[in-house]
Scaffold this motif. Structure first.
Motif, PDB file in Angstrom:
ATOM      1  N   ASP A 318     -54.722  34.403 -35.479  1.00 56.02           N
ATOM      2  CA  ASP A 318     -56.147  34.190 -35.731  1.00 56.02           C
ATOM      3  C   ASP A 318     -56.505  32.764 -35.328  1.00 56.02           C
ATOM      4  O   ASP A 318     -56.176  31.796 -36.023  1.00 56.02           O
ATOM      5  CB  ASP A 318     -56.450  34.423 -37.213  1.00 56.02           C
ATOM      6  N   GLY A 353     -51.389  36.434 -31.008  1.00 55.66           N
ATOM      7  CA  GLY A 353     -52.451  37.444 -31.039  1.00 55.66           C
ATOM      8  C   GLY A 353     -52.298  38.466 -29.933  1.00 55.66           C
ATOM      9  O   GLY A 353     -52.487  39.675 -30.154  1.00 55.66           O
ATOM     10  N   ILE A 357     -51.672  42.525 -30.340  1.00 56.72           N
ATOM     11  CA  ILE A 357     -52.572  43.486 -29.670  1.00 56.72           C
ATOM     12  C   ILE A 357     -51.781  44.416 -28.771  1.00 56.72           C
ATOM     13  O   ILE A 357     -52.044  45.629 -28.720  1.00 56.72           O
ATOM     14  CB  ILE A 357     -53.642  42.703 -28.870  1.00 56.72           C
ATOM     15  N   TYR A 361     -52.001  48.444 -29.325  1.00 57.03           N
ATOM     16  CA  TYR A 361     -52.762  49.236 -28.343  1.00 57.03           C
ATOM     17  C   TYR A 361     -51.908  49.454 -27.097  1.00 57.03           C
ATOM     18  O   TYR A 361     -51.320  48.516 -26.559  1.00 57.03           O
ATOM     19  CB  TYR A 361     -54.058  48.501 -27.939  1.00 57.03           C
ATOM     20  N   ILE A 364     -56.015  48.523 -23.559  1.00 49.06           N
ATOM     21  CA  ILE A 364     -57.161  47.831 -24.153  1.00 49.06           C
ATOM     22  C   ILE A 364     -57.872  47.036 -23.064  1.00 49.06           C
ATOM     23  O   ILE A 364     -57.244  46.536 -22.125  1.00 49.06           O
ATOM     24  CB  ILE A 364     -56.704  46.889 -25.304  1.00 49.06           C
ATOM     25  N   ASP A 368     -62.395  43.547 -25.030  1.00 51.15           N
ATOM     26  CA  ASP A 368     -61.968  43.647 -26.432  1.00 51.15           C
ATOM     27  C   ASP A 368     -60.992  42.523 -26.801  1.00 51.15           C
ATOM     28  O   ASP A 368     -61.031  41.984 -27.918  1.00 51.15           O
ATOM     29  CB  ASP A 368     -61.333  45.011 -26.688  1.00 51.15           C
ATOM     30  N   ILE A 369     -60.107  42.169 -25.851  1.00 47.47           N
ATOM     31  CA  ILE A 369     -59.182  41.057 -26.107  1.00 47.47           C
ATOM     32  C   ILE A 369     -59.957  39.761 -26.295  1.00 47.47           C
ATOM     33  O   ILE A 369     -59.649  38.946 -27.182  1.00 47.47           O
ATOM     34  CB  ILE A 369     -58.169  40.931 -24.949  1.00 47.47           C
ATOM     35  N   CYS A 370     -60.985  39.570 -25.481  1.00 47.54           N
ATOM     36  CA  CYS A 370     -61.809  38.372 -25.591  1.00 47.54           C
ATOM     37  C   CYS A 370     -62.492  38.303 -26.954  1.00 47.54           C
ATOM     38  O   CYS A 370     -62.578  37.234 -27.561  1.00 47.54           O
ATOM     39  CB  CYS A 370     -62.840  38.378 -24.464  1.00 47.54           C
ATOM     40  N   LEU A 371     -62.953  39.443 -27.460  1.00 46.44           N
ATOM     41  CA  LEU A 371     -63.630  39.466 -28.753  1.00 46.44           C
ATOM     42  C   LEU A 371     -62.640  39.241 -29.902  1.00 46.44           C
ATOM     43  O   LEU A 371     -62.949  38.536 -30.867  1.00 46.44           O
ATOM     44  CB  LEU A 371     -64.371  40.786 -28.937  1.00 46.44           C
ATOM     45  N   LYS A 372     -61.463  39.862 -29.803  1.00 49.46           N
ATOM     46  CA  LYS A 372     -60.497  39.755 -30.892  1.00 49.46           C
ATOM     47  C   LYS A 372     -59.922  38.343 -31.001  1.00 49.46           C
ATOM     48  O   LYS A 372     -59.650  37.852 -32.108  1.00 49.46           O
ATOM     49  CB  LYS A 372     -59.366  40.768 -30.691  1.00 49.46           C
ATOM     50  N   LEU A 373     -59.709  37.675 -29.848  1.00 47.13           N
ATOM     51  CA  LEU A 373     -59.119  36.337 -29.863  1.00 47.13           C
ATOM     52  C   LEU A 373     -60.163  35.230 -29.860  1.00 47.13           C
ATOM     53  O   LEU A 373     -59.803  34.052 -29.831  1.00 47.13           O
ATOM     54  CB  LEU A 373     -58.181  36.168 -28.657  1.00 47.13           C
ATOM     55  N   HIS A 374     -61.450  35.615 -29.839  1.00 49.99           N
ATOM     56  CA  HIS A 374     -62.545  34.641 -29.872  1.00 49.99           C
ATOM     57  C   HIS A 374     -62.466  33.695 -28.671  1.00 49.99           C
ATOM     58  O   HIS A 374     -62.590  32.475 -28.805  1.00 49.99           O
ATOM     59  CB  HIS A 374     -62.530  33.836 -31.181  1.00 49.99           C
TER      60      HIS A 374
END
Length: 487
Positions: A318, A353, A357, A361, A364, A368-374
């Motif tokens: 995170d 992270g 992921i 998954y 993916i 989505d990776i960009c959103l999950k890892l900010h």
């Protein structure tokens, strides 16, 4: 009647004077024990005298030390020793009464008394006078380099550097420490050499001179039979330097050995906390997660709380939580001198992270990776995933047309070479532990060999005697031969 009253008044002594007299007698007894070690050239007597003196550190008063110094100053037969004792009396600012001259003042006794005077000045926060006395003692050490001086000289240099460190003038002590290291190496003073190496590494780390510290360790060797307390400090400094210079595997080894060499008690709790702080960060930089039991040790639980939160953020990958923890404890990390190492963990958080992921998954999208890892953009996500694939963090392929990541099937770990590497690491550790145990074993002296030689000679004599008796039995005619002969 009046004579008895006068006598009682002369004999009466205050409790403070009785205590001072008792401490003076104890101190003189310690010096006699020290002189016994000097005469026999045995350092274990000197170590015992030092331990006893340091246990009395809080109870020794300046006037008691000055009185003993004055007694030996009257019998000093060397100019350097006499100048050192006079300087100690001047720095203590005491005017002791005349005292009968003691025995010959050897350099070891002079350094021992000067060391006690330095401790007294340090406890009373008289730093300038303590630094002046330390300079004089260093001069005595340079003029008397022999085996019995070694244990006392190492402690003189420790407090010499300590005075400069408290006064925030640690760089001023570096030239004297470097010249003393060269002299101690040539004279074979192993404990003094070990102490000087640790002091110089501490000096370089204080000013963040990591390259100079690395060159020092590359051109010098730490004595193999140095005391464990010096070895533990040396290993900690080496681990810190190697961690800064990206040698994480060596840093992990040295820091782990430092925690094992240092005793686990209340007196060394601060050292254990300092070492474990850097050890946790090195473990995270290597991609490992420290064991949770480490953060539950009573002496480490509170100091390692920020590092526990940091470990949790790295473990789950995170990035937001990681940045929040760094911002929350930034002052603490700056005080611990580990903020530079923690800033390198950002990439490890992203890799952790991506690894989680990839496991969760099979396919993916980069979005989505960009959103999950900010992350800021899909291009950044693509670059980071490609680097993770190249570094072997994940086993996957990138579909540039569809903008997705396809994870490979999970293989059996026992079909890879990972178990072999794990066993090799454990075997190497066990062999190293065995070698260290053999080196630290103490063997009896050679006195028993004389008894063994005399026993072997006695056995040889018994065998020779038995053989002679056996030959005597066959020299004459036996009874059976006589009976066989005719008349």
């Amino acid at each position: 009647m009046s004579n008895n009253a006068a006598t009682s008044m002369e004999v009466e002594v205050s409790p403070e004077q009785k205590q001072a007299e008792t401490r003076r007698i104890i101190l003189e007894g310690i010096i006699k024990f020290l002189q016994r070690g000097i005469a026999a050239a045995e350092t274990h007597y000197i170590y015992r005298a030092l331990r006893t003196a340091f246990s009395l550190r809080k109870r020794l008063q300046p006037d008691v030390i000055a009185e003993v110094i004055a007694a030996y100053n009257a019998s000093a037969n060397s100019q350097s020793v006499a100048a050192c004792l006079k300087s100690a009396l001047a720095q203590l600012q005491q005017n002791p009464a005349e005292h009968p001259a003691a025995g010959v003042c050897e350099p070891e006794v002079c350094l021992f008394l000067g060391l006690l005077a330095m401790l007294c000045l340090l406890d009373n926060k008289q730093l300038e006078r303590g630094a002046e006395l330390a300079d004089v003692l260093v001069g005595v050490v340079s003029s008397a380099q022999r085996r019995t001086v070694d244990p006392i000289a190492s402690r003189v240099f420790f407090y010499y550097s300590r005075f400069f460190e408290i006064a925030d003038r640690l760089s001023d002590a570096r030239p004297a420490l470097l010249s003393a290291l060269q002299a101690a190496t040539l004279a074979g003073m192993k404990e003094t050499k070990a102490m000087l190496l640790t002091l110089l590494l501490r000096n370089y780390l204080h000013y963040k001179l990591y390259d100079q510290a690395e060159r020092l360790t590359a051109k010098s060797s730490f004595p193999a039979d140095a005391p464990n307390n010096l070895l533990a400090r040396y290993l900690y400094y080496m681990g810190h330097i190697e961690a800064v210079q990206l040698n994480y595997s060596q840093a992990q080894t040295h820091l782990l050995e430092a925690t094992r060499k240092a005793p686990s008690n209340a007196a060394t709790a601060g050292f254990q906390q300092t070492v474990h702080k850097i050890y946790v960060i090195v473990e995270l930089l290597m991609g490992n997660i420290p064991d949770r039991s480490l953060f539950r040790v009573p002496t480490l639980k509170k100091p390692l709380q920020p590092y526990l939160e940091l470990t949790q953020a790295v473990r789950v990958g995170d990035l937001n939580k990681f940045q929040e923890v760094v911002g929350k404890y930034q002052d603490r990390f700056l005080q611990d001198n580990v903020l530079v190492l923690i800033q390198r963990l950002r990439h490890n958080v992203i890799k952790a992270g991506i690894r989680s992921i990839s496991i969760a998954y099979s396919r993916i999208s980069l979005r989505d990776i960009c959103l999950k890892l900010h992350l800021d953009s899909e291009e950044d996500a693509e670059y980071i995933v490609a680097k993770a694939i190249r570094d072997g963090v994940i086993d996957a392929t990138i579909d540039h047309e569809k903008g997705s990541v396809q994870s490979a099937e999970v293989h059996n770990v026992y079909e890879t070479s990972d178990p072999q590497y794990a066993f090799d690491k454990r075997i190497a550790f066990c062999l190293s532990l065995y070698n260290d145990s053999v080196k630290s074993m103490r063997y009896p002296g050679s006195d028993h060999r004389k008894e063994l030689a005399s026993a072997i000679e006695a056995i040889k004599r018994e065998r020779e005697l038995a053989q002679e008796l056996e030959n005597d039995d066959y020299d004459g005619d036996s009874d059976e031969d006589v009976m066989d002969e005719g008349p």
